[in-house]
Scaffold this active site. Structure first.
Site, PDB file in Angstrom:
ATOM      1  N   ASP A   1      13.963  18.388  -0.495  1.00 22.73           N
ATOM      2  CA  ASP A   1      14.717  18.844  -1.679  1.00 22.73           C
ATOM      3  C   ASP A   1      15.310  17.668  -2.452  1.00 22.73           C
ATOM      4  O   ASP A   1      15.282  17.642  -3.683  1.00 22.73           O
ATOM      5  CB  ASP A   1      15.885  19.759  -1.262  1.00 22.73           C
ATOM      6  CG  ASP A   1      15.429  21.192  -1.009  1.00 22.73           C
ATOM      7  OD1 ASP A   1      14.334  21.558  -1.484  1.00 22.73           O
ATOM      8  OD2 ASP A   1      16.172  21.931  -0.341  1.00 22.73           O
ATOM      9  N   ASN A  42       8.338  -3.323   2.785  1.00 22.27           N
ATOM     10  CA  ASN A  42       6.924  -3.235   3.150  1.00 22.27           C
ATOM     11  C   ASN A  42       6.661  -3.579   4.614  1.00 22.27           C
ATOM     12  O   ASN A  42       5.962  -2.843   5.322  1.00 22.27           O
ATOM     13  CB  ASN A  42       6.128  -4.186   2.248  1.00 22.27           C
ATOM     14  CG  ASN A  42       4.636  -4.123   2.497  1.00 22.27           C
ATOM     15  OD1 ASN A  42       4.088  -3.073   2.769  1.00 22.27           O
ATOM     16  ND2 ASN A  42       3.983  -5.268   2.402  1.00 22.27           N
ATOM     17  N   GLU A  56      11.862  22.525   3.147  1.00 21.51           N
ATOM     18  CA  GLU A  56      12.271  21.417   2.269  1.00 21.51           C
ATOM     19  C   GLU A  56      13.770  21.140   2.332  1.00 21.51           C
ATOM     20  O   GLU A  56      14.225  20.075   1.907  1.00 21.51           O
ATOM     21  CB  GLU A  56      11.844  21.710   0.827  1.00 21.51           C
ATOM     22  CG  GLU A  56      10.322  21.675   0.673  1.00 21.51           C
ATOM     23  CD  GLU A  56       9.831  22.016  -0.706  1.00 21.51           C
ATOM     24  OE1 GLU A  56      10.671  22.314  -1.590  1.00 21.51           O
ATOM     25  OE2 GLU A  56       8.603  21.998  -0.918  1.00 21.51           O
ATOM     26  N   GLU A  80      12.657  15.865  -4.332  1.00 17.85           N
ATOM     27  CA  GLU A  80      12.251  16.682  -5.483  1.00 17.85           C
ATOM     28  C   GLU A  80      13.263  16.548  -6.624  1.00 17.85           C
ATOM     29  O   GLU A  80      12.898  16.403  -7.781  1.00 17.85           O
ATOM     30  CB  GLU A  80      12.117  18.164  -5.081  1.00 17.85           C
ATOM     31  CG  GLU A  80      10.907  18.431  -4.206  1.00 17.85           C
ATOM     32  CD  GLU A  80      10.565  19.917  -4.083  1.00 17.85           C
ATOM     33  OE1 GLU A  80      11.442  20.773  -4.356  1.00 17.85           O
ATOM     34  OE2 GLU A  80       9.415  20.218  -3.704  1.00 17.85           O
ATOM     35  N   GLN A 102       8.648  27.120   1.457  1.00 18.79           N
ATOM     36  CA  GLN A 102       9.033  25.834   0.860  1.00 18.79           C
ATOM     37  C   GLN A 102      10.524  25.623   1.004  1.00 18.79           C
ATOM     38  O   GLN A 102      10.992  24.565   1.407  1.00 18.79           O
ATOM     39  CB  GLN A 102       8.707  25.811  -0.636  1.00 18.79           C
ATOM     40  CG  GLN A 102       7.302  25.378  -0.979  1.00 18.79           C
ATOM     41  CD  GLN A 102       7.112  25.274  -2.486  1.00 18.79           C
ATOM     42  OE1 GLN A 102       7.615  24.364  -3.124  1.00 18.79           O
ATOM     43  NE2 GLN A 102       6.381  26.227  -3.034  1.00 18.79           N
ATOM     44  N   HIS A 124       0.830  -1.209   0.000  1.00 16.68           N
ATOM     45  CA  HIS A 124       0.000   0.000   0.000  1.00 16.68           C
ATOM     46  C   HIS A 124       0.861   1.254   0.000  1.00 16.68           C
ATOM     47  O   HIS A 124       1.888   1.293   0.672  1.00 16.68           O
ATOM     48  CB  HIS A 124      -0.839   0.067   1.274  1.00 16.68           C
ATOM     49  CG  HIS A 124      -2.009  -0.850   1.314  1.00 16.68           C
ATOM     50  ND1 HIS A 124      -1.895  -2.203   1.450  1.00 16.68           N
ATOM     51  CD2 HIS A 124      -3.343  -0.587   1.241  1.00 16.68           C
ATOM     52  CE1 HIS A 124      -3.110  -2.735   1.475  1.00 16.68           C
ATOM     53  NE2 HIS A 124      -4.001  -1.781   1.350  1.00 16.68           N
ATOM     54  N   PHE A 170       6.853  19.288  -4.405  1.00 15.14           N
ATOM     55  CA  PHE A 170       5.951  19.083  -3.274  1.00 15.14           C
ATOM     56  C   PHE A 170       5.633  20.417  -2.599  1.00 15.14           C
ATOM     57  O   PHE A 170       6.450  21.331  -2.600  1.00 15.14           O
ATOM     58  CB  PHE A 170       6.579  18.130  -2.252  1.00 15.14           C
ATOM     59  CG  PHE A 170       6.950  16.807  -2.874  1.00 15.14           C
ATOM     60  CD1 PHE A 170       5.971  15.902  -3.246  1.00 15.14           C
ATOM     61  CD2 PHE A 170       8.278  16.493  -3.127  1.00 15.14           C
ATOM     62  CE1 PHE A 170       6.304  14.698  -3.849  1.00 15.14           C
ATOM     63  CE2 PHE A 170       8.619  15.285  -3.722  1.00 15.14           C
ATOM     64  CZ  PHE A 170       7.638  14.389  -4.088  1.00 15.14           C
TER      65      PHE A 170
HETATM   66 MN    MN Z   1       8.347  22.209  -3.245  1.00 10.12          MN
END
Ligand code: MN
Length: 265
Positions: A237, A147, A260, A240, A256, A116, A247
């Site tokens: 970061d 998991n 981040e 990303e 941000q 999941h 995000f």
């Molecule tokens: Mn961002």
């Protein structure tokens, strides 16, 4: 005089209807709490970035990979109840007709779990909420050690924060291609990742003072057996950069940047 009044009433009535229509058309996406802080890949109606918004979570699906790109969900105490795990794995009928709807049996014999992204345990308020997490569009092939150990431990920690009264916004996904299963229709990813925005109190506006983030990047293999989730902490970061997603894009850039760059301690 009377005629003028009728005309103006008709006009304002029409204006009201137009506003309602406009609100109706945009509401699905903008009103979902699960996308409050943004849509990381600008998911839309395209085959490999296909947006599905449900009451329990929102996701971007890749028809080509047979797995979601990411799933995003809000978590606070109100989602947590006593519903038992339904185990009702099933194909998602909401996919476009030319997109293969992965079946639970497609993972059979692969050596990978039906893992999941939104955990079953995060949606235990009602049977319907819980069953929603068992659509195969919320599932990726996950190595058992990922998991059942490391990934699960971070899930449990997240619920603990929710029980303590915090509000979480979680985005989870995977990256890379280790192999393919189910006649090459399902990608087994090389890595799993998760980013979490944590607010001290539910409903609060995010500020630099009341907001923390947790980000992890983990191998989707048995190599991580007997390790702790904290060993995989990175910055938002980093996730990303690795994924190309943005995000928390609905937050001001300066905020941000601040939240981040930090790694959770
Ligand atoms: Mn961002």
């Amino acid at each position: 005089m009377k005629f003028k009044l009728i005309i103006s009433n008709v006009c304002s009535f029409t204006a009201v209807i137009l506003v309602l229509l406009l609100a109706g058309c945009t509401s699905t996406v903008t009103q979902s709490v699960h996308l409050k802080y943004g849509n990381p890949s600008n998911a839309n109606g395209s085959q490999n970035n296909y947006l599905i918004v449900k009451p329990e979570y929102a996701l971007s699906y890749s028809c080509k990979a047979g797995i979601p790109n990411w799933v995003s969900w809000q978590l606070d105490r109100s989602w947590l109840g006593r519903t038992e795990r339904s185990d009702n794995f099933r194909p998602n009928p909401e996919l476009p007709t030319d997109c293969y709807a992965v079946r639970p049996s497609d993972y059979r014999g692969s050596g990978f779990d039906r893992g999941h992204l939104v955990p079953s345990g995060d949606r235990t308020r009602s049977r319907i909420d819980n069953e929603s997490t068992f659509f195969m569009t919320n599932i990726i092939p996950q190595s058992p050690s990922n998991n059942r150990e490391v990934w699960r431990e971070l899930e449990e920690y997240s619920r603990e924060l929710a029980y303590r009264g915090k509000e979480l916004f979680v985005v989870a996904g995977s990256d890379g291609i280790a192999k393919k299963i189910a006649d090459s229709q399902v990608v087994v990813p090389k890595f799993t990742w998760k980013v979490i925005l944590i607010l001290d109190n539910p409903g609060e506006e995010a500020t630099a003072q009341n907001t923390r983030t947790i980000a992890v990047w983990m191998p989707n293999s048995e190599a991580i057996r007997n390790t702790d989730w904290q060993e995989y902490i990175v910055s938002v970061d980093r996730v990303e950069k690795n994924t190309g997603y943005n995000f928390f894009s609905n937050l001001p850039k300066g905020l941000q940047k601040k939240i981040e760059a930090a790694s959770y301690r």
